[in-house]
Design an enzyme around this catalytic site. Structure first.
Site, PDB file in Angstrom:
ATOM      1  N   ASP A  66      -5.253   3.851 -12.995  1.00  0.00           N
ATOM      2  CA  ASP A  66      -5.143   2.668 -12.057  1.00  0.00           C
ATOM      3  C   ASP A  66      -6.255   1.713 -12.278  1.00  0.00           C
ATOM      4  O   ASP A  66      -5.895   0.509 -12.343  1.00  0.00           O
ATOM      5  CB  ASP A  66      -4.887   3.155 -10.733  1.00  0.00           C
ATOM      6  CG  ASP A  66      -3.672   4.019 -10.423  1.00  0.00           C
ATOM      7  OD1 ASP A  66      -2.891   4.240 -11.545  1.00  0.00           O
ATOM      8  OD2 ASP A  66      -3.564   4.259  -9.225  1.00  0.00           O
ATOM      9  N   VAL A  68       0.771  -1.159  -0.029  1.00  0.00           N
ATOM     10  CA  VAL A  68       0.044  -0.130  -0.105  1.00  0.00           C
ATOM     11  C   VAL A  68       1.012   1.214   0.023  1.00  0.00           C
ATOM     12  O   VAL A  68       2.190   1.173   0.438  1.00  0.00           O
ATOM     13  CB  VAL A  68      -0.989   0.080   1.284  1.00  0.00           C
ATOM     14  CG1 VAL A  68      -1.882  -1.266   1.283  1.00  0.00           C
ATOM     15  CG2 VAL A  68      -0.258  -0.015   2.493  1.00  0.00           C
ATOM     16  N   SER A 103      -2.589   0.063  -5.518  1.00  0.00           N
ATOM     17  CA  SER A 103      -2.937  -0.898  -4.710  1.00  0.00           C
ATOM     18  C   SER A 103      -4.719  -0.693  -4.329  1.00  0.00           C
ATOM     19  O   SER A 103      -5.357  -1.750  -4.318  1.00  0.00           O
ATOM     20  CB  SER A 103      -2.377  -1.062  -3.128  1.00  0.00           C
ATOM     21  OG  SER A 103      -2.466   0.142  -2.424  1.00  0.00           O
ATOM     22  N   SER A 104      -4.939   0.320  -4.144  1.00  0.00           N
ATOM     23  CA  SER A 104      -6.251   0.715  -4.093  1.00  0.00           C
ATOM     24  C   SER A 104      -7.230   0.487  -5.270  1.00  0.00           C
ATOM     25  O   SER A 104      -8.393  -0.082  -5.007  1.00  0.00           O
ATOM     26  CB  SER A 104      -6.867   2.442  -3.657  1.00  0.00           C
ATOM     27  OG  SER A 104      -5.541   2.937  -3.057  1.00  0.00           O
ATOM     28  N   ALA A 114      -6.555  -2.046  -7.302  1.00  0.00           N
ATOM     29  CA  ALA A 114      -6.458  -3.269  -7.320  1.00  0.00           C
ATOM     30  C   ALA A 114      -7.630  -3.882  -6.660  1.00  0.00           C
ATOM     31  O   ALA A 114      -8.306  -4.827  -7.081  1.00  0.00           O
ATOM     32  CB  ALA A 114      -5.145  -3.970  -7.138  1.00  0.00           C
TER      33      ALA A 114
END
Ligand code: PMV
Length: 292
Positions: free
Chosen positions: A132, A82, A88-89, A91
């Protein structure tokens, strides 16, 4: 119970500039988040963390509005570090919506999941480009915002983690303040990053990793000029280049987090990153949302 996984990503070109409408090129990596969703008597998220739960809760609300279910139990695990510039958020958001899509038979396509995940990211964190969420949902090497797929780059990817926290909101705000204070200069830098991305797209399409790497180095310097670099990131980028990388740059918001390098000598590059105090991650281009 329905299970889905979705990848983190590295940004080969164009972060920050993409927030102002310039193109970017991102690449899904082999680190993944996995989410299970199961109809339940009450809505719960496990583990319930302050950082990730807002994304999961928001995704549940979006899907509830679409298909009108009552309660659901969600379980999240993730290999994506993270606050490290590896998406990461996104995903977790994409994997959550994928698992809910399956559990409640919503019939959303991967592109629809990408769009809904972008909506979730925007409501949780304010300003967010589609980079993202689109990369995590569709996988491979993508030009953002069109979602055009490029052929996979023909060399290895080694990430270097500084271990310092990267706060996306703070770094995006920093660039916005810079833009307000020095509008002409900052706009030029952002436009130049956009030109580097366009040139990078042609080189990737031609399979020219050497020159792609050179452009990544230039992109790193311009991110530094925008104020989102730090000495740890530059030290790791330098170490990667000295360790045989064809190019290395900040990935993601910066201010900490990771660098991404492309290399034909992944072991040598990884060792150089480690020697410079970073944590090397050898990774591969990966597929997007996967129904497990
Ligand atoms: O650090 P990350 O993984 O949250 O990436 C942020 C990328 C930015 O371009 C800086 C912001 C965005 O929304 O595209």
């Amino acid at each position: 119970m329905s299970v889905c996984s979705a990848p983190g990503r590295v940004c080969l070109f164009g972060e920050h500039a993409v927030v102002y409408g310039e193109p970017a090129i991102a690449c899904a990596i082999s680190l993944r988040a996995k989410v299970s969703a199961k109809k339940s008597k009450k809505t719960e998220i496990k583990p319930n963390t302050a950082r990730k739960s807002p994304y999961v809760l928001n995704a549940v609300e979006e899907m509830r509005t679409l298909v009108g279910f009552e309660d659901v139990s969600i379980n999240v695990t993730s290999e994506v570090p993270v606050a490290s510039g590896l998406g990461s958020s996104a995903a977790i958001t994409v994997a959550t919506l994928g698992a809910l899509n399956k559990e409640f038979c919503a019939g959303l396509t991967d592109r629809e999941i990408a769009a809904l995940s972008h909506k979730v990211e925007r409501s949780v964190q304010g300003l967010a480009s589609p980079m993202d969420t689109m990369t995590s949902a569709l996988g491979g090497v993508l030009v953002i915002p069109d979602g055009r797929k490029l052929k996979n780059i023909n060399c290895d990817i080694v990430v270097g983690n500084t271990g310092a926290r990267s706060d996306t909101r703070e770094q995006v705000r920093k660039v916005a303040v810079f833009k307000k204070k020095y509008p002409d200069v900052t706009s030029q830098i952002i436009k130049t990053i956009g030109s580097i991305t366009c040139a990078g797209e042609n080189l990737i399409a031609r399979g020219d990793c050497e020159r792609t790497g050179k452009l990544m180095n230039m992109n790193h310097m311009l991110l530094d000029a925008l104020g989102v670099g730090c000495s740890e990131l530059t030290a790791l980028a330098d170490a990667a280049r000295k360790g045989g990388a064809l190019g290395a740059k900040i990935t993601g918001a910066g201010g900490g987090g990771c660098i991404v390098s492309i290399t034909r000598q992944p072991d040598v590059t990884a060792r150089a990153i480690k020697k410079a105090g970073g944590v090397p991650i050898k990774t591969k281009i990966s597929e997007g949302l996967k129904y497990e």
